[in-house]
Design an enzyme around this catalytic site. Structure first.
Site, short mmCIF file in Angstrom:
data_model
loop_
_atom_site.label_atom_id
_atom_site.label_comp_id
_atom_site.label_asym_id
_atom_site.label_seq_id
_atom_site.Cartn_x
_atom_site.Cartn_y
_atom_site.Cartn_z
CB SER A 103 0.36 0.97 -7.71
OG SER A 103 -0.47 1.45 -8.71
CG ASP A 114 3.73 15.06 -0.26
OD1 ASP A 114 4.59 14.55 0.48
OD2 ASP A 114 3.84 15.10 -1.50
CE LYS A 128 2.72 -0.84 -11.95
NZ LYS A 128 1.98 0.29 -12.51
#
Length: 195
Positions: A103, A114, A128
């Site tokens: 999460s 990224d 999740k």
């Protein structure tokens, strides 16, 4: 800190209301001590408050860099981006992740990976990345409905595959018995190679 004091280590066990305040203290201390690298350990961190992970991710980013997108029916409904230049921007960083990182941990790891702000070391995260709402029924029943999904800045659906580490390092039961942490050792080696 590592023994020589060049690398600061932050362990985040979950993203709660006070996590950002504690993070700010650590950042101030790291800046004062002039650390050359940082390890952020979110192994076995099940998540917590979204805004906490978004604010913490921003510490490494520059204004406008995407942290995470919330999409419903493949349309972006909300996009969270860094607002200011983070105090840790440009400091070599490794995030330690494992199958228990979920999460909000995955949001932080995905944002830093990224955006090229950190390398991930460990094993693939839990996966999740959903936003759930609870529907209550008159007779007392509850239904959790997934209403949206989280996507990393590069458009990866966190729920589908979790976040892949840049450098895969497993921990064996023998390592645990011997009190060894090859993931952390690798993180230190990765950082020292950048000094």
């Amino acid at each position: 800190y590592t023994d020589d004091g060049t690398i600061g280590i932050i362990s985040i066990s979950q993203f709660s209301q006070d996590t950002l305040g504690l993070m700010d203290k650590a950042v101030a201390e790291f800046t004062q001590k002039g650390v050359k690298g940082i390890i952020v350990d979110v192994r076995n961190n099940p998540g917590g408050f979204l805004n906490s992970s978004v604010d913490i991710a921003g510490k490494w980013l520059t204004p406008g860099q995407t942290i995470v997108e919330e999409r419903r029916d493949n349309k972006t409904v909300e996009k969270f981006s860094a607002k200011t230049k983070g105090a840790l921007n440009g400091i070599p960083t490794v995030v330690l992740v494992n199958e228990g990182s979920a999460s909000a941990s995955e949001i932080l790891a995905g944002a830093l990976k990224d955006n090229g702000a950190a390398k991930l070391v460990g094993v693939t995260t839990f996966g999740k990345g959903s936003v759930q709402e609870t529907v209550r029924y008159d007779k007392g029943g509850l239904l959790k409905v997934t209403v949206a999904r989280w996507f990393t800045p590069n458009g990866q659906n966190i729920s589908e595959s979790g976040i892949e580490p840049d450098v895969k390092v497993e921990i064996t039961e023998q390592d645990v018995t011997d009190k060894k942490d090859p993931q952390k050792d690798k993180a230190i080696a990765e950082l020292k190679a950048q000094f």
